[in-house]
Each structure stands twice: as C-alpha cells, then as structure tokens.
Scaffold this motif. Structure first.
Motif, PDB file in Angstrom:
ATOM      1  N   ARG A  32       0.790  -0.873  -0.369  1.00  0.00           N
ATOM      2  CA  ARG A  32      -0.087   0.410   0.135  1.00  0.00           C
ATOM      3  C   ARG A  32       0.947   1.060  -0.250  1.00  0.00           C
ATOM      4  O   ARG A  32       2.071   0.775   0.166  1.00  0.00           O
ATOM      5  CB  ARG A  32      -0.692  -0.156   1.343  1.00  0.00           C
ATOM      6  CG  ARG A  32      -2.462  -1.110   1.045  1.00  0.00           C
ATOM      7  CD  ARG A  32      -2.988  -1.312   1.849  1.00  0.00           C
ATOM      8  NE  ARG A  32      -3.751  -0.437   1.678  1.00  0.00           N
ATOM      9  CZ  ARG A  32      -5.323  -0.552   1.330  1.00  0.00           C
ATOM     10  NH1 ARG A  32      -5.517  -2.134   0.688  1.00  0.00           N
ATOM     11  NH2 ARG A  32      -6.098   0.100   0.662  1.00  0.00           N
ATOM     12  N   ILE A  33       0.339   2.170  -0.269  1.00  0.00           N
ATOM     13  CA  ILE A  33       1.012   3.707  -0.459  1.00  0.00           C
ATOM     14  C   ILE A  33       2.364   3.948   0.889  1.00  0.00           C
ATOM     15  O   ILE A  33       3.191   3.711   0.631  1.00  0.00           O
ATOM     16  CB  ILE A  33       0.158   4.948  -0.404  1.00  0.00           C
ATOM     17  CG1 ILE A  33      -0.435   4.792  -2.128  1.00  0.00           C
ATOM     18  CG2 ILE A  33       0.729   5.923  -0.499  1.00  0.00           C
ATOM     19  CD1 ILE A  33      -1.741   5.493  -2.353  1.00  0.00           C
ATOM     20  N   ASN A  41      -0.365  -3.597  -8.647  1.00  0.00           N
ATOM     21  CA  ASN A  41      -2.408  -3.403  -7.619  1.00  0.00           C
ATOM     22  C   ASN A  41      -1.902  -2.074  -6.202  1.00  0.00           C
ATOM     23  O   ASN A  41      -2.878  -2.772  -5.318  1.00  0.00           O
ATOM     24  CB  ASN A  41      -2.339  -5.004  -7.614  1.00  0.00           C
ATOM     25  CG  ASN A  41      -2.571  -5.161  -8.989  1.00  0.00           C
ATOM     26  OD1 ASN A  41      -2.418  -4.903 -10.213  1.00  0.00           O
ATOM     27  ND2 ASN A  41      -2.288  -6.856  -8.797  1.00  0.00           N
ATOM     28  N   VAL A  42      -1.141  -1.627  -6.467  1.00  0.00           N
ATOM     29  CA  VAL A  42      -1.205  -0.525  -5.413  1.00  0.00           C
ATOM     30  C   VAL A  42      -2.544   0.406  -5.333  1.00  0.00           C
ATOM     31  O   VAL A  42      -2.747   0.842  -6.394  1.00  0.00           O
ATOM     32  CB  VAL A  42       0.296   0.630  -4.910  1.00  0.00           C
ATOM     33  CG1 VAL A  42      -0.047   1.458  -4.306  1.00  0.00           C
ATOM     34  CG2 VAL A  42       1.090  -0.666  -5.288  1.00  0.00           C
ATOM     35  N   PRO A  43      -3.111   0.276  -4.306  1.00  0.00           N
ATOM     36  CA  PRO A  43      -4.945   0.535  -4.389  1.00  0.00           C
ATOM     37  C   PRO A  43      -4.770   2.725  -3.449  1.00  0.00           C
ATOM     38  O   PRO A  43      -3.972   2.508  -2.858  1.00  0.00           O
ATOM     39  CB  PRO A  43      -5.481  -0.103  -3.975  1.00  0.00           C
ATOM     40  CG  PRO A  43      -4.405  -0.344  -2.666  1.00  0.00           C
ATOM     41  CD  PRO A  43      -3.421  -0.459  -2.948  1.00  0.00           C
ATOM     42  N   GLY A  44      -5.334   2.901  -4.890  1.00  0.00           N
ATOM     43  CA  GLY A  44      -5.510   4.691  -4.368  1.00  0.00           C
ATOM     44  C   GLY A  44      -6.763   5.618  -4.785  1.00  0.00           C
ATOM     45  O   GLY A  44      -7.521   4.624  -6.229  1.00  0.00           O
ATOM     46  N   GLN A  71      -4.565   8.707  -3.509  1.00  0.00           N
ATOM     47  CA  GLN A  71      -4.336   8.392  -1.619  1.00  0.00           C
ATOM     48  C   GLN A  71      -4.864   7.477  -1.461  1.00  0.00           C
ATOM     49  O   GLN A  71      -6.299   6.995  -2.181  1.00  0.00           O
ATOM     50  CB  GLN A  71      -4.751   9.757  -1.468  1.00  0.00           C
ATOM     51  CG  GLN A  71      -4.414   9.906   0.179  1.00  0.00           C
ATOM     52  CD  GLN A  71      -4.844  11.496   1.025  1.00  0.00           C
ATOM     53  OE1 GLN A  71      -4.371  12.014   0.215  1.00  0.00           O
ATOM     54  NE2 GLN A  71      -5.359  11.775   2.352  1.00  0.00           N
ATOM     55  N   ASP A  72      -4.198   6.942  -0.581  1.00  0.00           N
ATOM     56  CA  ASP A  72      -5.615   5.293  -0.183  1.00  0.00           C
ATOM     57  C   ASP A  72      -6.019   5.977   1.299  1.00  0.00           C
ATOM     58  O   ASP A  72      -6.036   7.088   1.897  1.00  0.00           O
ATOM     59  CB  ASP A  72      -4.658   4.290   1.159  1.00  0.00           C
ATOM     60  CG  ASP A  72      -4.702   3.340   0.957  1.00  0.00           C
ATOM     61  OD1 ASP A  72      -6.262   2.936   1.343  1.00  0.00           O
ATOM     62  OD2 ASP A  72      -3.843   2.146   1.226  1.00  0.00           O
ATOM     63  N   ALA A  92       4.595   9.590  10.763  1.00  0.00           N
ATOM     64  CA  ALA A  92       5.581   9.135   9.783  1.00  0.00           C
ATOM     65  C   ALA A  92       5.036   8.356   8.988  1.00  0.00           C
ATOM     66  O   ALA A  92       5.625   9.249   7.591  1.00  0.00           O
ATOM     67  CB  ALA A  92       6.623   8.804  10.307  1.00  0.00           C
ATOM     68  N   THR A  93       3.508   7.982   8.191  1.00  0.00           N
ATOM     69  CA  THR A  93       4.077   7.194   6.705  1.00  0.00           C
ATOM     70  C   THR A  93       3.141   8.547   5.731  1.00  0.00           C
ATOM     71  O   THR A  93       1.714   8.644   6.368  1.00  0.00           O
ATOM     72  CB  THR A  93       3.140   5.958   6.772  1.00  0.00           C
ATOM     73  OG1 THR A  93       2.220   6.179   7.253  1.00  0.00           O
ATOM     74  CG2 THR A  93       4.571   5.380   7.432  1.00  0.00           C
ATOM     75  N   SER A  94       3.615   8.674   5.179  1.00  0.00           N
ATOM     76  CA  SER A  94       2.046   9.217   4.231  1.00  0.00           C
ATOM     77  C   SER A  94       1.179   8.008   3.349  1.00  0.00           C
ATOM     78  O   SER A  94       2.121   7.831   3.200  1.00  0.00           O
ATOM     79  CB  SER A  94       2.810  10.259   2.544  1.00  0.00           C
ATOM     80  OG  SER A  94       2.195  10.471   2.306  1.00  0.00           O
ATOM     81  N   GLU A  95      -0.136   8.926   3.021  1.00  0.00           N
ATOM     82  CA  GLU A  95      -0.698   7.771   2.314  1.00  0.00           C
ATOM     83  C   GLU A  95      -1.583   8.961   1.468  1.00  0.00           C
ATOM     84  O   GLU A  95      -1.575   7.791   0.444  1.00  0.00           O
ATOM     85  CB  GLU A  95      -2.622   8.434   2.935  1.00  0.00           C
ATOM     86  CG  GLU A  95      -1.790   7.440   4.945  1.00  0.00           C
ATOM     87  CD  GLU A  95      -2.112   6.523   5.017  1.00  0.00           C
ATOM     88  OE1 GLU A  95      -1.640   5.713   3.754  1.00  0.00           O
ATOM     89  OE2 GLU A  95      -1.053   5.502   6.011  1.00  0.00           O
TER      90      GLU A  95
END
Length: 611
Positions: free
Chosen positions: A39-40, A59-62, A79-80, A88-91
């Motif tokens: 994932r993102i 197949n990264v969804p967003g 964006q997820d 700390a992790t961007s979506e």
C-alpha cells in the motif's frame, strides 16, 4: 500552470535507474515475479527514502486526488482511503505518467510500476527527493469516489522547530532519519508528501511571480513584518509556516496577490515538492483573494543640511527596457531625489547582446533623462567600464555599479587614473585621506572578484566635507542549498567568495581610517547577504563599519522577499564618525519586493546624515 519548477529537470532513482517512461495503461500488466503488493504508506515508509526504491510494486490501490496534465512532469496523485496509524507514513504518492493521464479526480485505481526517488534540480542541488511510481500500468476500478478529506495544515499542526540536524556520517543528510512530524516542520511536511492538504485564510507573504506562484504562511504571528510579510532574522529562524502555492487550474485564474493579501477560505490540493521552494500545495481549489491594501512607501525629503545617499539595484537595466520611466518616478517621488544614488545592475548599451560593448553611457543617460522628465534633477554620473565578460551577471550585459549625483547639491572629486584594471589606493593630501583615483575600482585583479562586480570608490564633497562612497555588488547566492534541502543545516557555498570580498573592502576602509581616523565613509550596495551574516561581520570588522539597517526595528529589516522570507540583501554601512555623531536616519523604502508588479526585485535603501 507554474513554471519549470514542475518540470523534470533532473532525476535520481535510489537503487535503480528509472528507464523509459511508459504512458498510463488501462489494463493491468502481468505482474513480474519480483513485484510486491503493498500500500502507499508502505511505499512511503518512515524516512524520506522509500524502502521500495528501485523495486516494482503491483496493484497499489488509491483514489486519484489531483491530475497534472501540463509540463514535463505529467501524472497524477493518488491517496489511500484506508490509512495506517503511523503519523510518519504518508498516504499519498505521485504517479509519473510522462503523458496526459487517462484518469480523473475521484477515480479508484490500482497501479503497478517502479518506485523511484526523483530529485528536483538533480542530486547536486542538495534537494530532497520525491517518492514516485514510474513506468506505471494503471487500472481504473471505479469513478466518482469521494476524495480523502484534506489534512488541515495550520499554526497548531506545524511544529516550531524547522528541521532535525543531519547525520554527520552522511554529510549531514536527513534522508535516513526517521520522520518526527510532531517535532520538525520539514518532517511534518514530508509525512504529508503527495497527500491532499488544506490551508485556510492564509496570508500572502511573497507576491505572485511571473510563473504563477506565491507563498503564504499558516503562522501569521511568526516573525511578522510591519507590512504583512514574514521576516527572516537569523539562520535559526527559517519560519516554519511558509508554504508555496501553485495551481492545477488555468494560469489566467491564478490570483494576482501582493504581500499582506489573504487567500480567504480553503485552498486545497496535493502536497508536492519542487526545485524552486520545496514543499508546495498544488491547488485544485484556490481560496478567494482578499486584498490587504498594501501601498508603496515614500521616504521623507532630506533637509538642506542632510546628505542623502541611496543604493538601488535596478535589475539588469539596459536601453531596451520599458522600465526607465518607472525607475525615474521611484527615484524622484519615492526616494525624494537623493543627492547620491548608487545603482547596481546597470548593463552596457546593448544589454545582453554579447559583441564586446562595455560602455553604459546610453543606459545611464536614458535614465537621467527620464528622471528629469519625472520632475527630478539632472544628475551627473561616474563609473568605470568593466572588462568585457569579466564581472558576471547576464552574459553580454556587463553589469556594473554607477554613481548618480545631483551637482546642485554635491560635487564629485575627479582624480585621473581609474581604469577597469587599475587598483585605487589611499593617499594623504593636506593631512587628510584621499583616493589615488576617483572614480576607481578596489583591487580589480584580486581573485575575490572572479566573475563578480568590482567595488567602485569615489570622493564626494558636500558643504565642504569629503565623503567617501564605495558601491558594491557582491557575488550572488547561486549554488547555495535551499532551506528545504536534504542536508541540514544547508550548505551556503556561495558565501565563501563574499567573505573574501568583504575582507578586501573592509581592509580598504581600514586604510582610509588609518590615514584619517574621522573620515566619513559609506559602503553600500547589493551585498547579497544578511545583516547578521558573517559577510556583514567581516565588513564591520572591529568597528570600522556598521550596518545601518540595524538601526531599524527588526520587523522592518528587509530589502528583498524570497520564498516567503523577507530578508536583507542590500545594505548601507557607515564609518564611526557618521555613527558617532548620531545624526543619521535610515529607511528601507518598500516599493518593489512586496508587489507582483515590481520593476526590480530589490527595495532601495536611503541613508541621510549630516557630514
């Protein structure tokens, strides 16, 4: 549409080369055996560099939150809608398609491609990188989905500390450090890279530029200037609330703003990072421009017993320009016709045409005629033509400093011998200091002035008193790392030459004062450095000079506006006799730097004193 700041001028892929760009496709390609499904937030990770850089992901969804269909950085942000619980992790992430994306905002997509780290401006710039998915294969799953709600960026969410100290083992890079978004502003912005963000009722702190960009602050109380901007007062006060604004919409619709205006209501869009300012909100929804009514300043007229000396960078003025009348109006009506005006960036008589021309007589006479037409005095002038191509600036332009002076108020002491390659010296005449040549250039053969303007020294007489004036235009800040660099603190490589230049000018002034302790000396010009910088400290020495802009309140100390910071680049320094008398006043006359329709990017400075 912004300028080339969004163009892909250089790129870096960590652990792999990006290779050729493939346009977005509408079907999923067969997943390679080494591709991984993530994932993102997994791609973005907890540092500035993706743990998947150089690897294929599948197949990264967003949800598509923004589409950039212009320039050479075409692609879209997604964006997820199901974030993790790690701040700390961007979506969000940018998908670089290289051609017009075949998606729309609100599309649910899956993306297969290669994760890369793109460095705007190239690795030598020191800029941070942008995590991207390149060579994408895109599948649209559905249309019309709700876009994830924007993260509100405001005074409460942005930390007061700007950036962590870099890792000494990595040349002070912060790339590998775990993000601490609650502790540092740069970490906070990085944790939102590619995500949908929003600012509201944001005050403009850098006016709209020719590339349809402006800067706002989300911290209106952070080092505010007296006129609505944000003052840069030290290397430890980078002003964390500054944010660049661009637009995904039409250039014709971009707000034409000045400092002190407000983008009322929400401004919303993906958070990008570019070469010309770092973190940037690329708006798909722009706030409504509310004018603050800022007006250009007018300084007071000098009294009969005061000598008024000004410095003014007229930004590459040459005979083909259309700004002569405006500059003349500024000198006559805004600066009140100073007795001496030291001009920087006067180009030769055919401007950027590189044919060996070095004379600037036509450029200067055109300005003088315009001043007369504006109701001002007919100034006389002095300068020394540079050697062709040796003083930097725009190629072919041969910029130099020029003295204008009002012969009805002040006289110039001409002493022969000043040439482009002859160094002016200090001598004693009738027990007082004098120049060996006037006008003359200080140490023109010194390598301190390589590809840079040589200082122009001259003797003036006002009411029987000699005043020495030294006009300068020090080396630019080109090549310095930006405040948002991956190296913290950023490297200011250009200041090495300015320090040497400051030492040469200081030593010359010290020679004057050694011959005549009470000599009245004014050192001025575009020094390309701050009043708190080591450049200024070297010039000031052990009290031989003092930067008079420090007589102003801190919220009025600025001559230039850059990336949301109002800062000092133009200075007037004075010798102890002038400062000791206490009969001087200083004014930074704000007529350019805060306005979108500026005729120069510098504000002129005026010193008035009684010799």
């Amino acid at each position: 549409m912004p300028r080339a700041s969004s163009a892909r001028l250089a790129a870096l892929t960590v652990a792999a080369v990006c290779g050729a760009t493939l346009a977005a496709q509408t079907t999923v390609l067969t997943t390679p055996a080494h591709a991984v499904s993530v994932r993102i937030h997994d791609i973005q990770g907890t540092t500035r560099l993706s743990p998947y850089a150089g690897r294929q992901v599948t197949n990264v969804p967003g949800i598509v939150t923004g589409v950039r269909a212009y320039g050479s950085s075409k692609g879209f942000w997604m964006q997820d809608p199901s974030p993790d619980d790690d701040p700390a992790t961007s979506e969000g992430v940018f998908v670089f398609t290289g051609s017009t994306p075949e998606v729309a905002v609100g599309d649910a997509v899956t993306v297969t491609g290669t994760v890369s780290e793109y460095v705007p401006g190239g690795t030598e710039s020191g800029n941070q990188s942008v995590t991207e998915i390149t060579k994408p294969a895109v599948t649209v799953v559905s249309h019309g989905n709700p876009v994830p709600a924007p993260v509100v960026v405001d005074a409460r969410s942005v930390p007061d500390a700007y950036a962590p100290a870099g890792d000494p083992a990595a040349n002070n890079s912060i790339n590998a450090l775990r993000l601490r978004p609650s502790a540092y502003a740069l970490d906070y912005y990085e944790s939102l890279e590619g995500m949908n963000v929003q600012v509201a009722d944001a005050r403009v702190v850098t006016a709209t530029d020719p590339y349809n960009e402006l800067w706002v602050t989300v911290k209106p109380d952070e080092h505010p200037s007296s006129r609505g901007g944000t003052v840069y007062g030290s290397y430890d006060a980078q002003n964390t609330g500054r944010l660049q604004i661009q637009s995904l919409g039409s250039a014709d619709d971009f707000p034409v703003a000045d400092v002190g205006d407000t983008l009322a209501g929400p401004t919303t869009g993906p958070l990008d990072y570019n070469q010309y300012g770092g973190y940037t909100l690329v708006a798909d929804r722009m706030g409504t421009l509310r004018k603050g009514g800022l007006q250009r300043e007018t300084t007071r007229k000098q009294s009969p017993g005061e000598l008024a000396v000004a410095t003014y960078n007229v930004e590459n003025l040459d005979p083909s320009d259309t700004t002569f009348a405006a500059h003349a109006d500024a000198i006559v009506h805004r600066l009140q016709a100073p007795d001496i005006v030291c001009l920087e960036e006067i180009q030769d008589d055919n401007g950027a045409t590189d044919d060996g021309t070095v004379s600037a007589a036509k450029t200067v006479s055109t300005l003088i005629d315009a001043i007369v037409a504006a109701g001002g005095p007919r100034y006389d002038w002095r300068s020394v033509d540079p050697v062709d191509g040796q003083d930097g600036g725009e190629p072919g332009g041969n910029i130099r400093q020029v003295f204008l002076f009002n012969p009805a108020r002040v006289s110039f002491t001409d002493r022969p011998g000043g040439t482009s390659t002859t160094a002016v010296g200090v001598t004693k005449i009738h027990g007082k200091a004098a120049l060996t040549a006037s006008p003359g250039r200080i140490a023109p053969a010194s390598d301190a002035w390589t590809s840079s303007r040589k200082p122009l020294a001259g003797e003036f007489v006002f009411r029987g008193r000699t005043v020495f004036v030294i006009a300068n235009h020090f080396a630019s800040k080109g090549g310095d790392q930006g405040l948002t660099a991956q190296y913290q603190p950023p490297v200011r490589s250009s200041e090495v030459q300015r320090h040497r230049q400051a030492a040469v000018v200081h030593d010359f002034v010290a020679r004057l004062l050694k011959v005549q302790k009470n000599a009245e000396v004014v050192v001025l010009g575009d020094l390309n450095d701050f009043e708190f910088s080591d450049t200024a400290k070297i010039l000031e020495g052990d009290g031989e000079l003092w930067s008079a802009i420090k007589s102003l309140p801190k919220n009025e100390r600025y001559t230039y506006t850059y990336q949301g910071n109002q800062q000092v680049l133009d200075q007037i320094l004075i010798s102890p006799q002038i400062r000791r008398a206490g009969r001087f006043s200083y004014d930074s006359v704000h007529i350019n730097s805060e306005f979108h329709d500026q005729i120069s990017d510098h504000d002129p400075q005026v010193l008035r004193f009684r010799p």
